[in-house]
Design an enzyme around this catalytic site. Structure first.
Site, short mmCIF file in Angstrom:
data_model
loop_
_atom_site.label_atom_id
_atom_site.label_comp_id
_atom_site.label_asym_id
_atom_site.label_seq_id
_atom_site.Cartn_x
_atom_site.Cartn_y
_atom_site.Cartn_z
N GLY A 49 0.39 2.87 -4.21
CA GLY A 49 0.17 1.72 -3.71
C GLY A 49 0.95 0.65 -3.85
N ARG A 53 -1.76 -7.61 -2.45
CA ARG A 53 -2.50 -8.87 -3.09
C ARG A 53 -3.29 -9.08 -4.07
NH1 ARG A 53 -7.09 -8.07 1.04
NH2 ARG A 53 -6.22 -5.45 1.33
N LYS A 60 -0.98 -2.39 -9.80
CA LYS A 60 -2.33 -2.56 -9.74
C LYS A 60 -3.49 -1.49 -10.58
CE LYS A 60 -4.38 -1.00 -5.63
NZ LYS A 60 -4.64 -1.24 -4.45
N GLN A 112 6.39 8.98 -6.39
CA GLN A 112 6.53 9.03 -4.80
C GLN A 112 7.70 7.50 -3.84
OE1 GLN A 112 3.68 7.40 -2.39
NE2 GLN A 112 4.00 8.26 -0.93
N TYR A 139 -8.43 8.31 -4.71
CA TYR A 139 -7.27 7.22 -5.12
C TYR A 139 -8.08 6.07 -6.39
CZ TYR A 139 -6.73 6.89 0.28
OH TYR A 139 -6.45 7.45 1.59
N GLY A 175 -10.09 3.60 8.05
CA GLY A 175 -10.21 4.58 9.02
C GLY A 175 -11.37 4.78 9.31
N ASN A 263 -8.31 -4.37 -3.95
CA ASN A 263 -6.94 -4.70 -3.41
C ASN A 263 -6.96 -5.70 -3.49
OD1 ASN A 263 -6.46 -2.65 -1.52
ND2 ASN A 263 -8.11 -3.10 -0.62
N ARG A 369 -15.91 -8.83 -39.38
CA ARG A 369 -14.08 -8.87 -39.09
C ARG A 369 -14.05 -7.05 -40.03
NH1 ARG A 369 -9.48 -12.48 -41.29
NH2 ARG A 369 -8.07 -11.32 -41.09
C1 UD1 Z 1 -5.70 4.54 3.61
C2 UD1 Z 1 -6.92 5.33 5.07
C3 UD1 Z 1 -8.39 5.14 5.84
C4 UD1 Z 1 -9.29 4.73 4.82
C5 UD1 Z 1 -9.07 3.49 3.70
C6 UD1 Z 1 -9.87 3.94 2.87
C7 UD1 Z 1 -5.06 7.08 5.35
C8 UD1 Z 1 -3.74 7.06 6.70
N1 UD1 Z 1 -5.63 5.54 5.89
O1 UD1 Z 1 -6.39 3.77 4.80
O2 UD1 Z 1 -8.22 6.21 6.46
O3 UD1 Z 1 -9.94 4.46 6.00
O4 UD1 Z 1 -7.68 4.44 3.35
O5 UD1 Z 1 -9.40 2.63 1.45
O6 UD1 Z 1 -5.19 7.62 4.69
N2 UD1 Z 1 -1.10 5.56 -1.31
C9 UD1 Z 1 0.03 6.16 -2.28
N3 UD1 Z 1 1.55 6.15 -1.13
C10 UD1 Z 1 1.42 5.78 -0.01
C11 UD1 Z 1 0.60 5.23 -0.04
C12 UD1 Z 1 -0.71 4.62 -0.24
O7 UD1 Z 1 0.23 6.08 -3.04
O8 UD1 Z 1 2.57 5.88 0.34
C13 UD1 Z 1 -2.47 5.36 -2.40
C14 UD1 Z 1 -3.03 3.66 -2.35
O9 UD1 Z 1 -2.37 3.62 -4.00
C15 UD1 Z 1 -4.08 3.88 -1.99
C16 UD1 Z 1 -4.57 5.12 -0.98
O10 UD1 Z 1 -3.56 6.43 -1.53
O11 UD1 Z 1 -4.48 4.42 -3.74
C17 UD1 Z 1 -4.66 4.03 0.23
O12 UD1 Z 1 -3.87 3.33 0.66
P1 UD1 Z 1 -3.68 2.26 1.22
O13 UD1 Z 1 -2.28 1.94 1.65
O14 UD1 Z 1 -4.89 1.03 1.08
O15 UD1 Z 1 -4.81 2.93 2.56
P2 UD1 Z 1 -4.92 2.26 3.86
O16 UD1 Z 1 -3.87 2.23 5.04
O17 UD1 Z 1 -5.82 1.43 3.10
CA CA Z 2 -7.04 0.65 0.72
#
Ligand code: UD1
Ligand code: CA
Length: 496
Positions: A49, A53, A60, A112, A139, A175, A263, A369
């Site tokens: 991600g 923010r 991050k 990715q 995560y 979600g 975040n 030290r």
């Molecule tokens: C996701 C979940 C949501 C949950 C929330 C909890 C999905 C579709 N949604 O939403 O149900 O409530 O997390 O925080 O899964 N990441 C990647 N590659 C990507 C996208 C994300 O590695 O292409 C990683 C991010 O770095 C992060 C995690 O996946 O660690 C979640 O990504 P984020 O964008 O925060 O997901 P949300 O849309 O918040």
């Molecule tokens: Ca998130």
């Protein structure tokens, strides 16, 4: 924020009532562990991600929590589960993430690019995973989740898809877990795709889930991007599992703070406080006296003996141990230090890479030290700096001194303003001060130099050659008096 802070022992240890029926307790916590050992475990940490923010150039997951990258905490928890494979999906921040995390053991780094959602992230890791057993998704920005909680969601092995869920008073952004009339989980709907009624659901997806590995490839293939964000949602596999008659289970963590994500800098600061509160209450549970559990920071590990007391605003970094009855005054910083029993460290002292003996007195305002070893009952007072030196038992440097690259014997008194001149601009040299020496105030010891046993150095001396034992050595211009000398006086104004 306060409701999230762990308040009692329950957060660090199992609640008291669970300790009594020992077998039950043991089985409850050991059984899932066995299950996770028996089925091959893949752990995939999603960390691609952007972290917009955070307003930072640092990716991050590299931002520090308790002095270590967020990702390092997640990796450590994952490792405790002894997985067969451990993958990290990274993207934003490029190669900096694997580079910084290089020392964290064998990790499969999966890039990715572009980032098309959580389902897409897992697709990238798929070729590296064992196709049997369980794939656990974590995560990289959710660092506080406990091993015991993960063991709970692994308890079904590969017989179910198990989600980690929590109920929140304000579920905005997450979600939602949709259940049928029987209470079974049927799917997850993202905030942006949810109908108003679904948005009222307070049970949310933390994102952490355990997936039967044999099913994963098939489900990922069936993901589509026909949703509000045009992404591959990993959460869509839940409905696919239900369709395929695979059991979907949900488990909850001990406290909602375990699944807090980062975040923003505000959330990072909040998580830091939760982490530190856990440390503080763990120490209090062990009998350590803390003047204020909200004002201590442990960035590493802190081992304490009995009757240790720590005043406010102390920071412990790296590996620190405090023996029985050690007292640490307010505003001290200790990094990679072991302090033996009975020693008192007065306020505003800074100690790094050092070993402190029993019953010493350090500070206030002392600086110890790297490479320093103090034996028992040594006193290092205010504005004294000691570096790469060994100091024998009962020796004292109580005020305003620099002791560097020095071996100090026993029962030595180092007067105020003493300086070991250890550096010639190119090389460092050692000073040796043997037992029972008395060094008068404002002395410079120009290294390499030795002061022999029992010697006394007169105040104000510059010592450049060996001072013999049991004698007075001093280097000082003779004192003279000019009789009848008058100080100049100012002329009254107006006179020339
Ligand atoms: C996701 C979940 C949501 C949950 C929330 C909890 C999905 C579709 N949604 O939403 O149900 O409530 O997390 O925080 O899964 N990441 C990647 N590659 C990507 C996208 C994300 O590695 O292409 C990683 C991010 O770095 C992060 C995690 O996946 O660690 C979640 O990504 P984020 O964008 O925060 O997901 P949300 O849309 O918040
Ligand atoms: Ca998130």
């Amino acid at each position: 924020m306060n409701s999230l802070l762990p308040r009692s022992t329950g957060t660090a240890n199992p609640p008291r009532q669970l300790r009594l029926p020992f077998l039950f307790y043991t089985w409850r916590f050991v059984a899932p562990r066995i299950a996770s050992v028996m089925t091959a475990l893949n752990v995939v940490i999603l960390a691609a991600g952007k972290g917009i923010r955070m307003h930072s150039n640092l990716p991050k997951v590299l931002h520090p929590l308790a002095g270590r990258p967020l990702l390092a905490h997640v990796i450590e928890t994952a490792r405790a589960l002894r997985p067969k494979t451990l993958s990290v999906v990274y993207g934003h921040g490029g190669e900096e993430v694997p580079k910084v995390m290089g020392g964290h053991g064998v990790i499969i780094w999966v890039k990715q690019e572009p980032q098309l959602g959580t389902g897409h992230a897992l697709m990238q890791a798929l070729p590296h995973l064992e196709p049997k057993g369980v794939t656990l998704v974590l995560y990289g920005d959710v660092p506080l989740v406990k091993r015991e909680t993960l063991e709970k969601i692994l308890a079904h092995g590969d017989k179910a898809l198990t989600l980690l869920t929590v109920e929140l008073d304000d579920p905005t952004g997450y979600g939602r877990i949709v259940r049928n009339a029987k209470g079974d989980v049927v799917r997850i709907v993202e905030q942006k795709d949810a109908k108003p009624a679904e948005r009222k659901i307070r049970e949310i997806n933390t994102g952490i889930m355990a997936i039967p590995a044999a099913r994963l490839a098939g489900w990922l293939k069936r993901l589509k991007t026909n949703n509000a964000q045009k992404e591959y949602y990993l959460t869509d596999i839940i409905a696919l599992a239900v369709k395929d008659k695979v059991k979907v289970a949900a488990a909850q963590p001990e406290g909602p703070w375990e699944v807090l994500g980062v975040n923003s800098k505000a959330q990072l600061a909040q998580i830091e406080r939760v982490y530190q509160a856990q440390w503080a209450y763990r120490l209090l549970d062990q009998g350590v006296t803390l003047a204020d559990p909200a004002r201590i920071d442990v960035r590493g590990s802190l081992a304490c003996g009995r009757d240790v007391a720590i005043d406010v605003n102390c920071v412990f970094e790296g590996k620190v141990s405090l023996g029985d009855q050690v007292h640490v005054g307010a505003h001290c910083v200790l990094k990679n230090v072991s302090v033996n029993s009975g020693t008192v460290i007065h306020p505003f002292s800074h100690l790094e890479d050092a070993e402190i003996g029993c019953d010493c007195r350090i500070g206030p305002y002392a600086r110890i030290r790297p490479g320093t070893r103090l034996d028992a009952e040594v006193h290092i007072g205010n504005f004294v700096e000691v570096k790469a030196s060994q100091v024998g038992a009962r020796s004292k440097a109580n005020h305003l001194a620099y002791v560097g690259d020095t071996t100090v014997g026993k029962n030595v008194n180092i007067g105020a303003g003493t300086i070991t001149c250890n550096y010639d601009g190119i090389n460092k040299h050692r000073t040796i001060i043997e037992d029972d020496v008395f060094i008068g105030s404002d002395t410079q010891l120009v290294a390499p130099v030795t002061v022999r046993k029992g010697a006394t150095i007169g105040a104000g001396s510059t010592i450049t050659r060996e001072a013999p034992p049991d004698a007075l050595t001093l280097s000082r211009a003779k004192q003279v008096t000019v009789p009848g000398w008058k100080r100049p006086v100012k002329k009254p104004k107006g006179e020339t």
